[in-house]
Design a protein around this motif. Structure first.
Motif, PDB file in Angstrom:
ATOM      1  N   UNK A 185     -10.339  11.827   4.075  1.00 40.55           N
ATOM      2  CA  UNK A 185     -11.185  12.849   4.691  1.00 40.55           C
ATOM      3  C   UNK A 185     -11.968  12.264   5.856  1.00 40.55           C
ATOM      4  N   UNK A 186     -12.490  11.063   5.674  1.00 38.35           N
ATOM      5  CA  UNK A 186     -13.263  10.422   6.744  1.00 38.35           C
ATOM      6  C   UNK A 186     -12.380  10.147   7.952  1.00 38.35           C
ATOM      7  N   UNK A 187     -11.140   9.738   7.708  1.00 39.64           N
ATOM      8  CA  UNK A 187     -10.217   9.475   8.813  1.00 39.64           C
ATOM      9  C   UNK A 187      -9.879  10.765   9.554  1.00 39.64           C
ATOM     10  N   UNK A 188      -9.573  11.818   8.818  1.00 36.61           N
ATOM     11  CA  UNK A 188      -9.228  13.089   9.449  1.00 36.61           C
ATOM     12  C   UNK A 188     -10.381  13.602  10.307  1.00 36.61           C
ATOM     13  N   UNK A 232     -13.621   4.645  -2.416  1.00 40.07           N
ATOM     14  CA  UNK A 232     -13.064   5.387  -3.552  1.00 40.07           C
ATOM     15  C   UNK A 232     -11.685   4.882  -3.964  1.00 40.07           C
ATOM     16  N   UNK A 233     -10.896   4.366  -3.016  1.00 41.68           N
ATOM     17  CA  UNK A 233      -9.547   3.888  -3.358  1.00 41.68           C
ATOM     18  C   UNK A 233      -9.619   2.692  -4.297  1.00 41.68           C
ATOM     19  N   UNK A 234     -10.478   1.727  -3.978  1.00 45.05           N
ATOM     20  CA  UNK A 234     -10.632   0.556  -4.838  1.00 45.05           C
ATOM     21  C   UNK A 234     -11.222   0.959  -6.180  1.00 45.05           C
ATOM     22  N   UNK A 235     -12.197   1.834  -6.150  1.00 41.48           N
ATOM     23  CA  UNK A 235     -12.812   2.347  -7.375  1.00 41.48           C
ATOM     24  C   UNK A 235     -11.769   3.006  -8.266  1.00 41.48           C
ATOM     25  N   UNK A 236     -10.931   3.867  -7.679  1.00 37.39           N
ATOM     26  CA  UNK A 236      -9.923   4.587  -8.447  1.00 37.39           C
ATOM     27  C   UNK A 236      -8.918   3.632  -9.090  1.00 37.39           C
ATOM     28  N   UNK A 277       0.802  -1.220   0.000  1.00 34.91           N
ATOM     29  CA  UNK A 277       0.000   0.000   0.000  1.00 34.91           C
ATOM     30  C   UNK A 277       0.837   1.274   0.000  1.00 34.91           C
ATOM     31  N   UNK A 278       2.128   1.159  -0.301  1.00 33.28           N
ATOM     32  CA  UNK A 278       2.991   2.344  -0.326  1.00 33.28           C
ATOM     33  C   UNK A 278       2.836   3.039  -1.677  1.00 33.28           C
ATOM     34  N   UNK A 279       1.856   3.892  -1.785  1.00 36.06           N
ATOM     35  CA  UNK A 279       1.586   4.535  -3.071  1.00 36.06           C
ATOM     36  C   UNK A 279       0.892   5.875  -2.846  1.00 36.06           C
ATOM     37  N   UNK A 280       0.272   6.382  -3.886  1.00 41.35           N
ATOM     38  CA  UNK A 280      -0.364   7.698  -3.801  1.00 41.35           C
ATOM     39  C   UNK A 280      -1.477   7.740  -2.768  1.00 41.35           C
ATOM     40  N   UNK A 281      -2.181   6.625  -2.585  1.00 41.97           N
ATOM     41  CA  UNK A 281      -3.264   6.608  -1.604  1.00 41.97           C
ATOM     42  C   UNK A 281      -2.730   6.867  -0.201  1.00 41.97           C
ATOM     43  N   UNK A 282      -1.595   6.264   0.099  1.00 47.77           N
ATOM     44  CA  UNK A 282      -0.987   6.478   1.413  1.00 47.77           C
ATOM     45  C   UNK A 282      -0.567   7.934   1.573  1.00 47.77           C
ATOM     46  N   UNK A 283      -0.038   8.504   0.516  1.00 53.18           N
ATOM     47  CA  UNK A 283       0.364   9.906   0.565  1.00 53.18           C
ATOM     48  C   UNK A 283      -0.825  10.829   0.806  1.00 53.18           C
ATOM     49  N   UNK A 284      -1.979  10.468   0.294  1.00 51.54           N
ATOM     50  CA  UNK A 284      -3.170  11.293   0.504  1.00 51.54           C
ATOM     51  C   UNK A 284      -3.575  11.310   1.969  1.00 51.54           C
ATOM     52  N   UNK A 285      -3.434  10.157   2.628  1.00 47.23           N
ATOM     53  CA  UNK A 285      -3.717  10.118   4.066  1.00 47.23           C
ATOM     54  C   UNK A 285      -2.759  11.039   4.815  1.00 47.23           C
ATOM     55  N   UNK A 286      -1.490  10.966   4.460  1.00 50.52           N
ATOM     56  CA  UNK A 286      -0.466  11.778   5.130  1.00 50.52           C
ATOM     57  C   UNK A 286      -0.732  13.259   4.910  1.00 50.52           C
ATOM     58  N   UNK A 287      -1.051  13.634   3.676  1.00 54.58           N
ATOM     59  CA  UNK A 287      -1.309  15.039   3.355  1.00 54.58           C
ATOM     60  C   UNK A 287      -2.551  15.566   4.082  1.00 54.58           C
ATOM     61  N   UNK A 288      -3.594  14.771   4.131  1.00 55.99           N
ATOM     62  CA  UNK A 288      -4.828  15.209   4.777  1.00 55.99           C
ATOM     63  C   UNK A 288      -4.630  15.387   6.279  1.00 55.99           C
TER      64      UNK A 288
END
Length: 289
Positions: A269-272, A120-124, A16-27
């Motif tokens: 967003x939901x996590x934040x 949305x992650x799986x969808x994307x 899971x080390x990819x853009x999705x993980x980066x989005x969590x970090x950024x948010x």
């Protein structure tokens, strides 16, 4: 700003080390939190050749697509009409990607077929990696919600849905969907294992910040981290545990954690929102007392 420079630890898998993980970090950074990633899981893909057989179109008849599925220890074949895909995690998308790696044309007949995706992650990923153009369910946050969406969309006694899944997948989707008269063709495509570095890395994480905010993305992360905490004589009560979804929340409760917050969807967003809301309530209670 809610975070007050606190650290949030994302307990995730090696793949899971990819853009999705980066989005969590950024948010989380926007909310004032620093963020670390703890490699908790690793994944082993299985039955990929069998999955390829399911995905491979063997013939067309009256506008309907037939696919061949292999039967273990048997030379005969059966022909199935498939109505669409069920994809409950990014790993299932990865498994399909592996299955068609040598011949991506296999997917040409699947592009417009329904692909029911949790979150949305799986969808994307289904859209970007597999070029599936009829993805449904991005707004669902868990398997139960997706199953309910499928029941609303698919007619009773229709063609079956192909369901590649984890070895430890719960029966939620299969039970709800099949109880409604819709058939599922289920195939296990990956196993979830403990990261080889978890035993060494978890104590380091806890030494930096205690009590830490740990985000658990699945019951498997709860299981493996609980074992390591017990080995280190570290109390689960000292962890601010955040769950992604109700199933993971229940796993945390059953393992003795105090659940700090629960995100209703596997999305940044939901996590934040879940973490900042929990911290607001915590600070409010402190000021009152």
């Amino acid at each position: 700003m809610a975070g007050s420079n606190k650290t949030v630890v994302l307990c995730k898998g090696l793949s899971e080390k990819n853009d999705r993980q980066e989005k969590y970090i950024e948010m989380l950074a926007l909310a004032g939190y620093s963020c670390e990633c703890l490699q908790t899981l690793r994944f082993e893909f299985v039955n990929i050749s069998e999955l390829r057989a399911y995905l491979s179109v063997a013939d067309r008849y009256s506008g309907k697509y037939y696919i061949i599925s292999t039967i273990i220890k048997c030379v005969c074949h059966r022909f199935l009409l498939i109505a669409g895909l069920i994809l409950t995690s990014p790993r299932t998308v990865e498994a399909v990607t592996l299955a068609v790696k040598e011949d991506t044309s296999i997917l040409r007949h699947w592009k417009q077929m329904p692909a029911y995706c949790v979150g949305s992650a799986t969808d994307s990923l289904a859209r970007s990696q597999l070029n599936l153009q009829n993805c449904i369910g991005s707004q669902t946050g868990n398997s139960k919600q997706l199953a309910e969406k499928i029941v609303l969309d698919v007619k009773r006694d229709s063609k079956p849905l192909l369901y590649p899944c984890s070895e430890i997948a719960r029966e939620t989707i299969q039970s709800i969907v099949e109880d409604s008269g819709i058939s599922i063709e289920k195939i296990v495509v990956y196993r979830t294992l403990e990261s080889e570095t978890l035993e060494q890395e978890l104590p380091k994480i806890l030494a930096k910040s205690s009590p830490s905010i740990l985000v658990f993305f699945s019951p498997s992360t709860v299981e493996y981290i609980t074992v390591q905490l017990k080995r280190s004589f570290y109390s689960v009560k000292d962890i601010k545990a955040v769950a992604i979804g109700p199933v993971t929340r229940d796993a945390l409760i059953n393992s003795g954690f105090n659940v700090y917050a629960t995100a209703d969807k596997p999305e940044p967003v939901a996590l934040m929102r879940a973490i900042t809301a929990a911290e607001f309530v915590e600070n409010l209670n402190k000021s009152i007392s």
